[in-house]
Design a protein around this motif. Structure first.
Motif: not given
Ligand SMILES: Nc1nc2c(ncn2[C@@H]2O[C@H](COP(=O)(O)OP(=O)(O)OP(=O)(O)O)[C@@H](O)[C@H]2O)c(=O)[nH]1
Ligand SMILES: [Mg+2]
Length: 362
Positions: A137, A140-141, A144, A158, A162, A191
Motif C-alpha cells: 500500500l 503504491k501510494r 502515485r 505526506e 510514507l 490508510y
C-alpha cells in the motif's frame, strides 16, 4: 465494533466465525480457492443485560454487537499472488481488531498448507504477510505521488512520512512500533494499516489438547505473544461450533465434557473488550434495555453523547447505579433507599456495568 478473522487456509477461521455468529457457513476439508468474505453480526453476551431484561421486561432488549468478517486464508507469498492472493484483505481494512486463528489441532484428514503443526511459525508467517500488505500500500501510494505532474505541498509532506514508513516496513518493523508526531499520524489516518491494528491470537485446538491444556510449542507461542504485546486465547473450534448449534438446553452436557463454563464467544468478547480497554454501560426502561460500549475513562457527558448528541449538548446530570448493586438489592426502590442511586456530574468517569439515566435540557 468490527473484527476481522485472518490466518492460513484450513485453520478453522470459518469454524470460529460460525461459532460466534451462528451463521452456518459451509466449511470444507479441502482447499476451496474461494475468494469471498463472510460477514455476520454477533451479539456480545452479557449476563447483566440478561438480568436487566428479566427485571424490566422491556419491549426490546439490545445487546452490544460485533460485526465479524471471515476472509479466505493467507499463505506465505500471498502478497506476490500465491494462494488466492491478498486482495480480499481490503474487506477487513476497517476492522478495529484482528483475530489471527492459528492451527494446533491434529487431524490427518484436514490438510495443512505447511504439512506440519507449528503455531509459532504460522503466526510469524501471518505477521509477515500483513506487513507486506502494508508495504504494498505504501509503495503504491509513493509511486502515485512521484508520478504526478503537479504535487501540492501537503502531499509532499505526506510523501516524506510514507518514505519513513517504507523504511520501517523494509526492516520488518510493524507500524505500531513507529514513533510518529501527531501531525504525521493525522496525515496517515485514512490508510488503516494492518500492522497498526490490535491483534489477538486464537489457538484452535482439538478436544484432547483442549482438555489437557497443552498443544505443540505452547510455551514458545506464549513467549511470542508477550513479545508482540498481544493476547492468546484457546478455542476448541470444531466442538464448540457444534455445541453452539445445539438448542441451549442441550448444551450443558457437552460443555461439561470439555470442562467449559462458557463458549468461545464469551471468552473471545471478554478478551477483546479487556485488550481494547472497552467497558459497557446500560440504559433501562419499559421500552428498551440496552448495552452501550465505550472506552474506559469516558466521562458521563461523552457517554451520553453515544446515546444522542442532544444528551451530550444539554447534559445536566446522570443518575447512576451499578447493575450489580441493583441486582443485590432486588428493586430500584430498595437500592434508592440504600443510597446506591447516585447523582453524577458531567466529569464523572463511567464504570463498567453502570446503569445511566441522563437528565438533559436542550
Ligand atoms: N479436527 C478438527 N477439525 C477442525 C477444527 N476446526 C476446523 N476443523 C476442520 O478444518 C477444516 C477447515 O475449517 P475452516 O473453518 O473451513 O477453515 P478456514 O480457516 O476457514 O479455511 P479457509 O477458508 O479455506 O482458509 C474443516 O473441515 C473443519 O471441519 C478442529 O478444531 N478440529
Ligand atoms: Mg474459511
Amino acid at each position: 465494533m468490527q473484527i476481522g478473522l485472518v490466518g492460513l487456509p484450513m485453520v478453522g477461521k470459518t469454524t470460529l466465525f460460525n461459532l460466534v455468529t451462528n451463521a452456518g457457513v459451509d466449511t470444507s476439508k479441502y482447499l476451496t480457492g474461494k475468494t469471498e468474505t463472510n460477514e455476520s453480526t454477533a451479539k456480545v453476551p452479557d449476563r447483566r443485560i440478561d438480568f436487566l431484561s428479566r427485571m424490566y421486561n422491556p419491549k426490546k432488549t439490545t445487546y452490544a454487537q460485533i460485526e465479524f468478517s471471515d476472509v479466505p486464508g493467507l499463505v506465505q507469498g500471498a502478497s506476490q499472488g500465491k494462494g488466492v492472493g491478498n486482495q480480499f484483505l481490503d474487506s477487513i481494512r476497517h476492522s478495529d481488531l484482528l483475530i489471527h486463528v492459528v492451527r494446533a489441532f491434529d487431524d490427518p484428514d484436514v490438510i495443512h498448507v505447511e504439512d506440519t503443526i507449528d503455531p509459532v511459525r504460522d503466526v510469524e508467517t501471518i505477521y509477515m504477510e500483513l506487513l507486506l500488505a502494508d508495504m504494498d500500500l505504501v509503495e503504491k501510494r509513493i509511486e502515485r505521488i512521484q508520478s504526478a505532474k503537479k504535487v501540492k505541498k501537503e502531499v509532499l509532506a505526506e510523501l516524506d512520512v510514507l518514505k519513513k514508513l517504507l523504511e520501517a516496513l523494509e526492516n520488518e518493523v510493524p507500524l505500531h512500533q513507529l514513533e510518529l508526531s501527531e501531525q504525521e499520524q493525522e496525515m496517515l489516518q485514512n490508510y488503516k494499516f494492518f500492522s497498526e491494528k490490535p491483534l489477538i491470537i486464537a489457538v484452535n485446538t482439538d478436544e484432547q489438547q483442549f482438555k489437557n491444556g497443552d498443544y505443540p510449542r505452547k510455551k514458545d507461542l506464549e513467549e511470542l505473544a508477550r513479545e508482540k504485546n498481544t493476547r492468546l486465547i484457546e478455542i476448541c473450534g470444531q466442538a464448540e461450533m457444534e455445541i453452539a448449534e445445539l438448542p441451549s438446553e442441550d448444551r450443558e452436557l457437552f460443555m461439561e465434557d470439555l470442562n467449559l463454563e462458557e463458549l468461545g464467544i464469551d471468552r473471545l468478547t471478554r478478551t477483546a473488550y479487556d485488550y481494547l480497554g472497552l467497558i459497557s454501560f446500560f440504559t433501562v426502561g419499559e421500552d428498551e434495555v440496552k448495552a452501550w460500549t465505550i472506552k474506559k475513562e469516558t466521562s458521563a457527558r461523552k457517554a451520553a453523547g453515544k446515546i444522542h448528541s442532544d444528551l451530550e449538548r444539554g447534559f445536566i446530570r446522570a443518575e447512576a447505579i451499578n447493575s450489580d448493586d441493583l441486582e443485590q438489592n432486588g428493586t430500584m426502590a430498595k437500592a434508592r433507599e440504600n443510597g446506591l442511586v447516585r447523582l453524577e456530574g458531567k466529569e464523572y468517569i463511567v464504570k463498567d456495568g453502570d446503569i445511566l439515566n441522563i437528565r438533559f435540557n436542550v
